[in-house]
Scaffold this motif. Structure first.
Motif, short mmCIF file in Angstrom:
data_model
loop_
_atom_site.label_atom_id
_atom_site.label_comp_id
_atom_site.label_asym_id
_atom_site.label_seq_id
_atom_site.Cartn_x
_atom_site.Cartn_y
_atom_site.Cartn_z
N ASP A 39 0.25 -4.10 7.30
CA ASP A 39 -0.78 -3.29 7.94
C ASP A 39 -2.20 -3.77 7.59
O ASP A 39 -2.60 -3.79 6.43
N ASP A 84 5.56 4.79 5.24
CA ASP A 84 6.46 3.82 5.87
C ASP A 84 6.60 2.55 5.03
O ASP A 84 7.31 1.62 5.43
N HIS A 85 5.95 2.52 3.84
CA HIS A 85 6.09 1.38 2.92
C HIS A 85 6.66 1.77 1.56
O HIS A 85 7.00 0.89 0.77
N HIS A 119 -7.51 -1.66 5.64
CA HIS A 119 -6.54 -0.72 6.21
C HIS A 119 -6.89 0.64 5.61
O HIS A 119 -7.51 0.69 4.55
N HIS A 167 1.27 3.94 2.02
CA HIS A 167 1.71 4.74 3.17
C HIS A 167 3.23 4.94 3.15
O HIS A 167 3.97 4.07 2.71
N HIS A 189 0.86 -1.20 0.00
CA HIS A 189 0.00 0.00 0.00
C HIS A 189 0.88 1.24 0.00
O HIS A 189 2.11 1.13 0.05
#
Ligand SMILES: [Zn+2]
Ligand SMILES: [Zn+2]
Length: 259
Positions: free
Chosen positions: A142, A61-62, A120, A59, A57
């Motif tokens: 997540d 942090d990914h 999510h 976000h 996904h």
């Protein structure tokens, strides 16, 4: 042979690498490009030798390191059209983008890649099951909630990476996070709690499950000891004490796990 290592996992950034069927794939690119390259090299992988990146996904942090990493290593990115649109709006223009719809399966060289939709707060988040004829590795980052269909997808695995984000008691007692953030984390579109992960593993553990790697632990609202003790107790009750358990950390890569 199939092997898997986590390059780093937590709210500060997530990435992992899988080798199977002669292919090397990175899953997510949420560390800086510099860290991704350094950590790949520290587990013996030349970043240029990767065959692709799978995205769960959009976000930060990914995907944080994706833009620069792709400039240095122009390899294909596999994701859904909706996730790609949002990621590319952040100014990532390089790379070759290959699309699948959540729920579709495809093959890359000798690896089959099954994808499944997850809950999510992202546009089109997915989990993966990667495998060959003889073993399958599940990858569930997540997710706010484990649905029945997700559980079905994760049966019969040889290995599983799953987030264990927070302990309910520690999240409730946490004084740093405002109520609205706690609500977001524990909602059906937030993150998985230790109880949710334990229930999932209770459902899917079986005699040939060799390894569970836990990730995305909150630094304030979880500890490796809490989740590892809970899972050891659960697996012991089921007679599945053979399952190897490991918590992936934020600051250094894990060892390789073989399946
Ligand atoms: Zn997320
Ligand atoms: Zn995340």
């Amino acid at each position: 042979m199939m092997r898997f290592a986590v390059l780093g996992s937590g709210s500060g950034g997530n990435a992992a690498v899988v080798e199977c069927g002669g292919l090397r794939l990175m899953i997510d690119a949420g560390l800086s490009a510099k860290q991704l390259s350094a950590r790949l090299q520290s587990v013996g992988i030349d970043p240029k030798s990767l065959d692709g990146i799978l995205l769960t996904h959009e976000h930060g942090d990914h995907v944080r390191g994706l833009k620069v990493f792709l400039k240095q290593n122009p390899i294909p990115v596999y994701t859904t059209p909706a996730t790609a649109r949002v990621v590319r709006e952040t100014g990532i223009d390089g790379g070759t983008w290959k699309f699948f719809e959540a729920g579709q399966a495809f093959t890359l060289g000798g690896i089959s890649v099954e994808t499944f939709a997850i809950q999510h707060d992202a546009v089109d988040p997915v989990g993966f099951v990667l495998g060959d004829q003889s073993r399958r590795l599940g990858f569930l980052s997540d997710a706010g909630f484990v649905t029945r269909s997700m559980t079905e997808r994760l049966r019969g695995l040889a290995g599983l990476f799953v987030e264990a984000n927070y302990d309910e008691g520690l999240l409730e007692a946490d004084t740093k996070r405002p109520w609205s953030i706690k609500q977001r984390i524990s909602s059906r579109h937030g993150h998985l709690s230790n109880t949710q992960v334990t229930e999932l593993i209770r459902e899917i553990s079986h005699p040939a499950l060799g390894r569970v790697v836990l990730g995305h632990l909150s630094s304030d609202c979880n500890t490796p000891d809490i989740i590892l003790n809970r899972l050891r107790a659960c697996l012991g009750e089921l007679g599945h004490g053979h399952v190897g358990l490991h918590c992936a950390g934020q600051h250094e890569p894990s060892d390789w796990f073989d399946f």
